[in-house]
Design a protein around this motif. Structure first.
Motif, PDB file in Angstrom:
ATOM      1  N   ARG A  50      38.686  23.539  20.971  1.00 34.03           N
ATOM      2  CA  ARG A  50      39.863  24.269  21.456  1.00 34.03           C
ATOM      3  C   ARG A  50      40.870  24.337  20.321  1.00 34.03           C
ATOM      4  O   ARG A  50      41.084  23.360  19.597  1.00 34.03           O
ATOM      5  CB  ARG A  50      40.473  23.588  22.670  1.00 34.03           C
ATOM      6  N   PHE A  84      38.854  28.451  23.638  1.00 36.52           N
ATOM      7  CA  PHE A  84      37.677  27.596  23.528  1.00 36.52           C
ATOM      8  C   PHE A  84      36.620  28.254  22.656  1.00 36.52           C
ATOM      9  O   PHE A  84      36.541  29.478  22.572  1.00 36.52           O
ATOM     10  CB  PHE A  84      37.072  27.340  24.911  1.00 36.52           C
ATOM     11  N   TRP A  99      40.965  23.548  14.880  1.00 38.02           N
ATOM     12  CA  TRP A  99      40.216  23.350  16.113  1.00 38.02           C
ATOM     13  C   TRP A  99      40.017  21.858  16.349  1.00 38.02           C
ATOM     14  O   TRP A  99      39.889  21.084  15.403  1.00 38.02           O
ATOM     15  CB  TRP A  99      38.860  24.033  16.040  1.00 38.02           C
TER      16      TRP A  99
END
Length: 55
Positions: free
Chosen positions: A16, A22, A35
């Motif tokens: 995420r 996502f 991320w």
């Protein structure tokens, strides 16, 4: 050559980013900057299920 993001076997991660998006990510590759790992390593199907339940 197979797309590493679509191979059914192997471990995957759910990532995420800061915007709440996502990504399904092969577990053997490095996590890209920006991320974070939020689930896994697990099967591709389990990670996709996590994304569906979490969105």
């Amino acid at each position: 050559m197979a797309n590493l993001f679509e191979v059914e076997s192997g471990d995957f991660l759910v990532l995420r980013n800061d915007e709440g998006r996502f990504s399904l990510w092969p577990g053997f590759t490095g996590v890209p900057p920006g991320w974070s790992v939020v689930a896994g390593p697990d099967t591709r199907q389990a990670c996709l299920g996590f994304i569906e339940q979490t969105r």
